[in-house]
Design a protein around this motif. Structure first.
Motif, PDB file in Angstrom:
ATOM      1  N   VAL A 128       0.433  -1.490   0.104  1.00 36.42           N
ATOM      2  CA  VAL A 128       0.319  -0.085   0.301  1.00 36.42           C
ATOM      3  C   VAL A 128       0.407   1.250  -0.063  1.00 36.42           C
ATOM      4  N   ARG A 129       0.713   2.067  -0.985  1.00 42.15           N
ATOM      5  CA  ARG A 129       1.480   3.405  -1.167  1.00 42.15           C
ATOM      6  C   ARG A 129       0.687   4.546  -1.691  1.00 42.15           C
ATOM      7  N   GLN A 130       0.713   5.911  -1.055  1.00 40.82           N
ATOM      8  CA  GLN A 130      -0.285   6.855  -1.128  1.00 40.82           C
ATOM      9  C   GLN A 130       0.441   7.488  -2.580  1.00 40.82           C
ATOM     10  N   CYS A 131      -1.147   8.371  -2.681  1.00 38.62           N
ATOM     11  CA  CYS A 131      -1.019   8.480  -4.614  1.00 38.62           C
ATOM     12  C   CYS A 131      -2.194   8.776  -4.397  1.00 38.62           C
ATOM     13  N   ASP A 132      -2.393  11.024  -4.521  1.00 42.72           N
ATOM     14  CA  ASP A 132      -3.267  11.682  -5.383  1.00 42.72           C
ATOM     15  C   ASP A 132      -3.010  11.693  -6.643  1.00 42.72           C
ATOM     16  N   LEU A 133      -4.212  11.401  -6.588  1.00 42.32           N
ATOM     17  CA  LEU A 133      -4.193  11.416  -8.717  1.00 42.32           C
ATOM     18  C   LEU A 133      -4.525  13.247  -8.397  1.00 42.32           C
ATOM     19  N   LEU A 178       0.379  17.228  -8.613  1.00 36.75           N
ATOM     20  CA  LEU A 178       1.351  16.076  -9.243  1.00 36.75           C
ATOM     21  C   LEU A 178       2.739  15.768  -8.597  1.00 36.75           C
ATOM     22  N   GLU A 179       2.360  16.790  -7.308  1.00 37.03           N
ATOM     23  CA  GLU A 179       3.678  16.255  -6.071  1.00 37.03           C
ATOM     24  C   GLU A 179       3.346  14.953  -5.575  1.00 37.03           C
ATOM     25  N   SER A 180       2.147  14.282  -4.862  1.00 37.77           N
ATOM     26  CA  SER A 180       1.787  13.021  -4.766  1.00 37.77           C
ATOM     27  C   SER A 180       2.716  12.290  -5.954  1.00 37.77           C
ATOM     28  N   ILE A 181       1.955  12.196  -7.031  1.00 31.36           N
ATOM     29  CA  ILE A 181       2.467  11.812  -7.949  1.00 31.36           C
ATOM     30  C   ILE A 181       3.474  11.349  -8.134  1.00 31.36           C
ATOM     31  N   THR A 228       5.756   8.332  -7.492  1.00 26.93           N
ATOM     32  CA  THR A 228       6.748   7.520  -8.415  1.00 26.93           C
ATOM     33  C   THR A 228       8.084   7.368  -8.596  1.00 26.93           C
ATOM     34  N   THR A 229       8.135   8.184  -7.551  1.00 27.29           N
ATOM     35  CA  THR A 229       9.763   8.011  -7.477  1.00 27.29           C
ATOM     36  C   THR A 229      10.131   6.937  -6.206  1.00 27.29           C
ATOM     37  N   GLY A 230       9.013   6.717  -5.776  1.00 29.77           N
ATOM     38  CA  GLY A 230       9.159   5.802  -4.620  1.00 29.77           C
ATOM     39  C   GLY A 230       8.880   4.497  -4.746  1.00 29.77           C
ATOM     40  N   VAL A 231       8.080   4.483  -6.170  1.00 29.55           N
ATOM     41  CA  VAL A 231       8.214   3.356  -6.644  1.00 29.55           C
ATOM     42  C   VAL A 231       9.703   2.502  -6.927  1.00 29.55           C
ATOM     43  N   GLU A 232       9.782   3.720  -7.920  1.00 29.77           N
ATOM     44  CA  GLU A 232      11.202   3.466  -9.076  1.00 29.77           C
ATOM     45  C   GLU A 232      12.501   3.271  -7.926  1.00 29.77           C
ATOM     46  N   HIS A 244      -3.537  10.234 -14.502  1.00 33.08           N
ATOM     47  CA  HIS A 244      -2.695   8.829 -15.691  1.00 33.08           C
ATOM     48  C   HIS A 244      -1.729   9.554 -15.781  1.00 33.08           C
ATOM     49  N   PHE A 245      -1.860  10.714 -16.761  1.00 30.49           N
ATOM     50  CA  PHE A 245      -1.624  10.556 -17.926  1.00 30.49           C
ATOM     51  C   PHE A 245       0.091  11.101 -17.180  1.00 30.49           C
ATOM     52  N   ALA A 246       0.320  11.471 -16.369  1.00 32.67           N
ATOM     53  CA  ALA A 246       1.443  11.997 -15.670  1.00 32.67           C
ATOM     54  C   ALA A 246       2.228  10.961 -15.072  1.00 32.67           C
ATOM     55  N   LEU A 247       1.621   9.773 -14.487  1.00 28.15           N
ATOM     56  CA  LEU A 247       1.767   8.875 -13.963  1.00 28.15           C
ATOM     57  C   LEU A 247       2.268   7.451 -14.488  1.00 28.15           C
ATOM     58  N   THR A 248       1.499   7.153 -15.930  1.00 22.93           N
ATOM     59  CA  THR A 248       2.310   6.360 -16.942  1.00 22.93           C
ATOM     60  C   THR A 248       3.345   7.013 -17.465  1.00 22.93           C
ATOM     61  N   GLY A 249       3.430   7.883 -17.867  1.00 28.32           N
ATOM     62  CA  GLY A 249       4.419   8.761 -18.464  1.00 28.32           C
ATOM     63  C   GLY A 249       6.049   8.726 -17.060  1.00 28.32           C
ATOM     64  N   LYS A 250       5.883   8.494 -16.257  1.00 31.50           N
ATOM     65  CA  LYS A 250       6.780   8.998 -15.226  1.00 31.50           C
ATOM     66  C   LYS A 250       6.978   7.370 -14.447  1.00 31.50           C
ATOM     67  N   LEU A 251       6.370   6.369 -15.153  1.00 29.29           N
ATOM     68  CA  LEU A 251       6.709   5.065 -14.534  1.00 29.29           C
ATOM     69  C   LEU A 251       6.809   4.226 -15.598  1.00 29.29           C
ATOM     70  N   LEU A 252       7.096   4.874 -17.212  1.00 29.41           N
ATOM     71  CA  LEU A 252       7.002   4.245 -18.293  1.00 29.41           C
ATOM     72  C   LEU A 252       8.744   3.715 -18.489  1.00 29.41           C
ATOM     73  N   ASP A 253       9.596   4.264 -18.235  1.00 33.63           N
ATOM     74  CA  ASP A 253      10.984   2.717 -18.098  1.00 33.63           C
ATOM     75  C   ASP A 253      10.498   1.930 -17.428  1.00 33.63           C
ATOM     76  N   LEU A 254       9.784   1.542 -16.614  1.00 31.39           N
ATOM     77  CA  LEU A 254       9.860   0.853 -15.177  1.00 31.39           C
ATOM     78  C   LEU A 254       8.086  -0.659 -16.424  1.00 31.39           C
ATOM     79  N   LEU A 255       7.914   0.208 -17.160  1.00 40.48           N
ATOM     80  CA  LEU A 255       7.443  -0.729 -17.842  1.00 40.48           C
ATOM     81  C   LEU A 255       7.956  -1.255 -19.697  1.00 40.48           C
ATOM     82  N   LEU A 256       8.909  -0.145 -20.015  1.00 37.60           N
ATOM     83  CA  LEU A 256       9.910  -0.673 -20.797  1.00 37.60           C
ATOM     84  C   LEU A 256      10.487  -1.786 -20.592  1.00 37.60           C
TER      85      LEU A 256
END
Length: 316
Positions: A72-77, A80-83, A87-91, A129-141
């Motif tokens: 469980v991790r905090q993310c308020d969509l 943008l600061e929360s996102i 994403t920094t923590g997930v990376e 979700h646009f910002a979230l996906t863009g910031k996590l894209l490297d982990l998907l690729l």
């Protein structure tokens, strides 16, 4: 693919890392439960970590020991600061994501703005979700196995129109018009993302979309609650009880899009029943407006400007 498809037909998710927004309730809760039942590690992105932890305990208590991990991790969509912090923590803690489910959303609420000044339905449902996906894209690729990005839309996208001259509905606001715009934006994003992946010769990451039909969840209650309308709240509860299918059934298109082997990039899945409101998942077509490439490219550009997020499709 048949109307009888259920979670029992999901492929084994052991060794898969899945990230779901809005994982603590409704469709997100049911999807998290299904992934965990199949052995996945699930990153539960929740606005409230307290509610997220309660949901995780409930899921753990209801499933067999599958080796699944619920994080469980905090993310308020709506921030943008929360996102960015999320994403920094997930990376930092994960070296890959196999499945990203852009699921969280708000529906038909009185006009509000996010922390960054976006109309809230567009801000949470699409821009967040646009910002979230863009910031996590490297982990998907950066993945030795295929990965997927699944974006949850709604049949309400059919009444949506992207008003580029008043994107945040400052001059004229209707709660359902704004909701329809945000759900159309979800599809324009999902399809444009797939086109950009293909243009970059990325074949192992797919972008697909889905909708739940009419699923009875707390999503329908938030608008009446925030408007302080007990009459509308009671009416919505009655409609949910009579018309809606369960959240578990409503999550099936998302789960199919995320895991089924015959899914192709750019596909759209929803229930196969009357009016596409109930039933088992099937591939469908969305509205003509959702396939407008010019509008999709323009929305992408505006989304980059508003969120400060750019997508890098070629890794170093």
């Amino acid at each position: 693919m048949t109307a009888s498809w259920t979670v029992s037909q999901m492929p084994d998710c052991t060794d898969k890392t899945v990230l779901i927004t809005g994982a603590n309730s409704g469709l997100g809760f049911e999807a998290t439960k299904a992934f965990a039942s199949n052995g996945a590690t699930v990153i539960m992105a929740c606005r409230s970590t307290e509610r997220g932890r309660r949901a995780a305990i409930e899921i753990r208590d209801s499933i067999a020991d599958t080796g699944a991990t619920l994080n469980v991790r905090q993310c308020d969509l709506a921030s943008l600061e929360s996102i960015d912090a999320f994403t920094t923590g997930v990376e930092r803690d994960y070296d890959r994501i196999d499945i990203l489910c852009n699921n969280a959303g708000v529906m038909a609420i009185p006009r509000q703005e996010t922390e960054d000044g976006f109309e809230k339905q567009l801000g949470v449902n699409h821009l967040g979700h646009f910002a979230l996906t863009g910031k996590l894209l490297d982990l998907l690729l950066e993945n030795d196995s295929p990965s997927r990005i699944v974006t949850h839309s709604s049949g309400a996208h059919e009444m949506g129109e992207i008003d580029f001259d008043d994107l945040h509905r400052e001059r004229s606001y209707g709660k359902w018009e704004a909701y329809g715009q945000s759900k159309l934006a979800n599809l324009l994003f999902a399809y444009e993302l797939q086109r950009r992946l293909e243009a970059a010769n990325v074949t192992d990451t797919l972008s697909v979309a889905c909708h739940p039909g009419y699923a009875a969840t707390n999503l329908q209650y938030r608008g009446p609650e925030e408007a302080g309308s007990r009459l509308r709240l009671g009416l919505m509860k009655a409609i949910n009880a009579i018309v809606g299918q369960s959240a578990a059934k409503g999550s099936l298109p998302l789960l199919y899009a995320a895991t089924a082997r015959d899914v192709q990039g750019g596909d759209y899945y929803g229930p196969d029943g009357v009016g596409n409101m109930r039933g088992g998942p099937e591939q469908q077509s969305s509205s003509e407006a959702s396939y407008d490439r010019q509008a999709a490219a323009k929305l992408w550009e505006r989304s980059e400007e508003l969120t400060g997020t750019t997508f890098t499709f070629v890794l170093d």
